[in-house]
Design an enzyme around this catalytic site. Structure first.
Site, short mmCIF file in Angstrom:
data_model
loop_
_atom_site.label_atom_id
_atom_site.label_comp_id
_atom_site.label_asym_id
_atom_site.label_seq_id
_atom_site.Cartn_x
_atom_site.Cartn_y
_atom_site.Cartn_z
N GLY A 149 0.82 -1.20 0.00
CA GLY A 149 0.00 0.00 0.00
C GLY A 149 0.85 1.25 0.00
O GLY A 149 2.06 1.20 0.25
N CYS A 150 0.21 2.37 -0.28
CA CYS A 150 0.96 3.63 -0.38
C CYS A 150 1.45 4.08 0.99
O CYS A 150 2.65 4.27 1.19
CB CYS A 150 0.10 4.70 -1.06
SG CYS A 150 -1.52 4.96 -0.32
N TYR A 151 0.53 4.24 1.93
CA TYR A 151 0.97 4.64 3.27
C TYR A 151 1.98 3.65 3.84
O TYR A 151 2.94 4.03 4.51
CB TYR A 151 -0.24 4.69 4.22
CG TYR A 151 -1.13 5.89 4.08
CD1 TYR A 151 -0.63 7.18 4.24
CD2 TYR A 151 -2.49 5.74 3.85
CE1 TYR A 151 -1.47 8.28 4.15
CE2 TYR A 151 -3.33 6.84 3.75
CZ TYR A 151 -2.82 8.12 3.91
OH TYR A 151 -3.64 9.21 3.83
#
Lengths: 346, 346, 346, 346
Positions: A149-151
């Protein structure tokens, strides 16, 4: 040429895959999957690709696609990849899943945080968590990669060396994250309208955001212990970029030089992780459009905490760029092929 | 490898030259000139270039530089290039001047609009106006190229085919232009502060902006007559991008198909000019970070006017990208080398 | 206390009505109409009104509403007010319609540009076009006021004095308009998403925008002749604000002082129209949140044109503020009551 | 009428004082002090005030000013008020200092964090820390009020009830703060240029920001113990607004209802503090232009922490609004006079 199919090609992450792959010298995109725009010209959906991409959008038929391409990217909401993948498909084609379906090893944790039943838990074990800097060797031989995921990419890479070296008390770790609005996707919803986001900042998903267990699992592997963190995402009025500010209590009496040495130990040979010079705080603008993660830290002797900071383009290193980095590894290409994107400033 | 020197490497246009040239396979940047930052690491001024550029900034010594490089880019305010260039330098090195010093053939017009004396009018004659799509052949053999202004590039290319073909009454031409803030440069001035520009739009330089005579001269060549226009620039709260909206009365009874055919006649073979499909208005976001100009038009039968629109990234096709395009032509490289930049969206 | 009902209270213009009226000392809002949010607390839809407005949203029942209030504001899409209003309602309550239904006197023109049948053409005649500075006396005695459009208010007021005095050739008038995104409303559509609007500018509705005939009709009354104009709206990445840049050829040989005198003749006593000092271009930020229109102009002797500029907050003077100004006139209150809003900077 | 003088009237906080006070029914501004713009019309510096303020700017002569007005606001950098104030002045006029000079009771702490010598430490003792909700009674009788900092107002009010009631472990308190760019002032500096701030977010002043000891001192009074916190400010691409996200470990086993009850105990009678309904996170846009602070919290049972959030307009409640609130208290006016500003959305 590696033949590529994209399922979910008209979301923002899918669009970024097209931007990067259309300039990748070893790749040919054969399938622009998009349920919403079937038979429409892709460049009508993303006019930036006018005269660059001439193809039309196709349905999301993974079985048919598996016969035509070497690798499939699924840039779709959670649940889709998990419901489509099967042994026959995996025997024909490699899959890089940008959704969360295969990121979390504990299926119960996945089902609890995402609120859906996992449709193909039998593949969770073999799926490789595609954080290239940490799992490089496993990625090379993977059939199925769970693109982080990005975070999580930003949060993990920023804390990883200190977690791994046992410098910080993992029970004290707090991740305060700030993201540009492209992370919310291209869905037409009132809270994502220009006038609602512009001149505004807010936290959301406090203590409940789905990237939390993913960060905890990966940092738990690094630290060799169960990790439970506070994670708070915020929506920032900008298109791209994630900044994480992480706080942790130091377990040992260390100097800034020692911490710098630890970061260098893990990242000095990593092309896409830049540990900045002392005193310079990462800024999302300095990595925009590129696959870099910029990291730095500051010891606060008054509180005995270390403040770690990481900045990244959420659509590149946080999604499409990392997915291409994984593809390069899986196909034996130069890891940075197609990713030598110089950040754009201003 | 072509050895390159940049005078004015730390302005926004200079920074964009570095971004593009650092990824150009036939180029080596040998000189990062910046009076303000002599001896400072370039990557300290532009942190996006950290670990990409290791050099330090140098003084603006054109004579010394001429001995070391094959081509000099001057990305400086008007007056500087004109005051430094001489025959000895031009015998050693090619020069691409991003300032206005050699753009206008009539030195009186230059001195009147810019309010300064031209220091080397003897070179105005040989200088080639580097709008590649129009003056390609002349650029190839030039020693000194005057790189067009940002507003002018977009304004000229948008109207050029209709001016050249005599379709529009040049006395009626009005150019209403909108620019992102990077066009104002990196100087620390109150009107360019974030809080002054954000949530704001204004016209400026009404009826007096210096790009006016440049547009008039070039469109005058195209139309074969003296041209006097209304030109109004506006400052828009965004980093990059220029949009021009141009109005002119039609001299002939033409259909949209006929006008489309005229645009295609001039631009269908041009890689960097994209004439959009009917009904689609150009948007600056679709060209951001790239060397494209997107153009379209609409006939208004009620007023017998044609509305022409052009969109462009002011730092790329409007400055650094076009300069590199000129360099490629001057050195016999592929015209698009280093410029195959896919626009970034969002 | 004047009892007020708002139909369409949860759109951006409706929200602005609530902001202004909730602080108006002579007004009590009795009805927050919103089909989409019936029975929801208004302050849940607009959290800025938390602890200021405690009411819930109601259905759009104009007949019932007419029995309960003194004035109804309809801040709804075109067609709604026209389909609901009737003689019985108008005999009980005053109506200020923020939609286009009663703005255009020629019903054929309305039906042609809006593409819908007008449901109550019998009231078009008595409806007063509520541009207070021009039609003040008629507004005072009106039962039904057609509140002008946002682009139109700014476009008309900017050109009105010169049109009225016969200084400009109306056949040459071109209006290039730029608007913030709140003008597009609160509907959830992809083109209005933050990431699509931010860092972007585009024209839209070229030669076809519905505000065109409204401007033409009103300026035609002023000029005493039929007027046909070019009108091009643009979408700008900001929440609020409209800037118009208007071009017209001068019919007479006039000085800047003479034109200034003409503007002063019409506006020096107008509280909400500010003719700026010479050389200062209007900026939307200087009127943000207020009911002001800032106007200035520049003569271009080279082209014999005058460039007129006007800036305004589209939600205040362009919608809710002007509606309240009309209400004040209709009820004999001080015209500026509740509208003494000081612009917010930055 | 209360006669008011402003020293530093052309900074952003000074401008906001003028916006608010020019609409305050009991106030007359007699002195617009601004060293940079002496003898210039104030409305030329802030065109939003055109036709509202006609005065010119004056020098910063506090002694002369003290003879002419009832209250002086100093909206200047630290050091100025401290160097000008004396007993004679304080005997004639009340002073509300928006700088940091009299906020911190321990002069050594002030000198250490601000790096300057305090020029009038003799007044520190009598100066009242003007956080109205906490020190209301003391403010009423004060001659000299130290108006709190922007970050500090939001940080303190958000944590105050839980600190006061002993619910949180103060040693674990972490304040992650995000501010709009007006907080950086109107000085012309490269890092505050539009292109540097837009599309960017960064932390700054990590572990060293000067608002840290101010927060610690005030929360220390509340908790009855010495408090040392981690405080990290971030620069966000928006004009106005501060959001704080605060993390602390719970000392007791409390429910969300119990914490809500604590917040209500302190704030339910406070006009300018709004404790939001459960599950709703504060957003800066909901308070823009107003004097409100919006607060909410979330318990995270997994980590035994409470996450507190507060949102505020940094120029209003964080500067000028609170200063006027203090003035109202000092002069026996209604506390909210001139501050009934409805937040503007969007």
């Amino acid at each position: 040429m590696i033949k590529v199919g994209i399922i979910g090609a008209t979301g923002y992450a899918g669009g970024e895959l097209v931007r990067i792959l259309s300039a990748h010298k070893d790749v040919e995109i054969k399938w622009y999957g998009s349920r919403s725009y079937i038979d429409e010209k892709y460049a009508r959906v993303y006019q930036n690709m006018f005269q660059i991409v001439d193809d039309v959008c196709m349905d999301d038929n993974m079985a048919e696609l598996a016969d035509q391409v070497d690798v499939i990217f699924t840039a779709t909401p959670q649940g889709l990849c998990g419901s489509l993948v099967n042994e026959e498909i995996l025997s024909k084609v490699k899959i890089i899943d940008l959704s969360a379906d295969f990121r979390i090893k504990d299926v119960k944790t996945y089902e609890q945080w995402y609120g859906i039943e996992h449709k193909s838990p039998q593949f969770i074990g073999e799926a490789v968590y595609g954080l290239c800097e940490i799992n490089r060797e496993d990625v090379k031989s993977a059939r199925l990669v769970a693109n982080p995921g990005c975070y999580t990419t930003c949060s993990i890479l920023t804390a990883y060396p200190l977690a791994k070296e046992g410098v910080i008390d993992m029970h004290t770790l707090i991740v305060d994250a700030k993201s540009g609005t492209s992370g919310a996707g291209r869905g037409a919803k009132v809270p994502n309208l220009y006038c609602e986001v512009n001149e505004n900042i807010k936290a959301y998903g406090v203590a409940t955001h789905r990237h939390t267990p993913e960060i905890e699992e990966q940092l738990g592997y690094a630290a060799g212990e169960d990790v439970v963190i506070s994670f708070t995402p915020h929506l920032v009025p900008m298109n791209r970029g994630i900044l994480v500010t992480e706080y942790a209590t130091l377990k040992k009496n260390v100097t800034e030089e020692q911490i710098k040495a630890i970061y260098d130990k893990y990242y000095s040979d990593e092309k896409f992780v830049r540990v900045l010079d002392g005193g310079i705080c990462p800024e999302t603008k300095w990595v925009e459009g590129s696959n870099y993660v910029d990291i730095n830290f500051k010891i606060d002797p008054r509180t005995n905490r270390v403040v770690m900071m990481g900045a990244m383009d959420n659509l590149v290193k946080g999604a499409a760029g990392q997915a291409v980095q994984n593809m390069n590894l899986m196909f034996g290409l130069k890891e940075s092929e197609g990713l030598e994107l110089v950040p754009m400033f201003p």
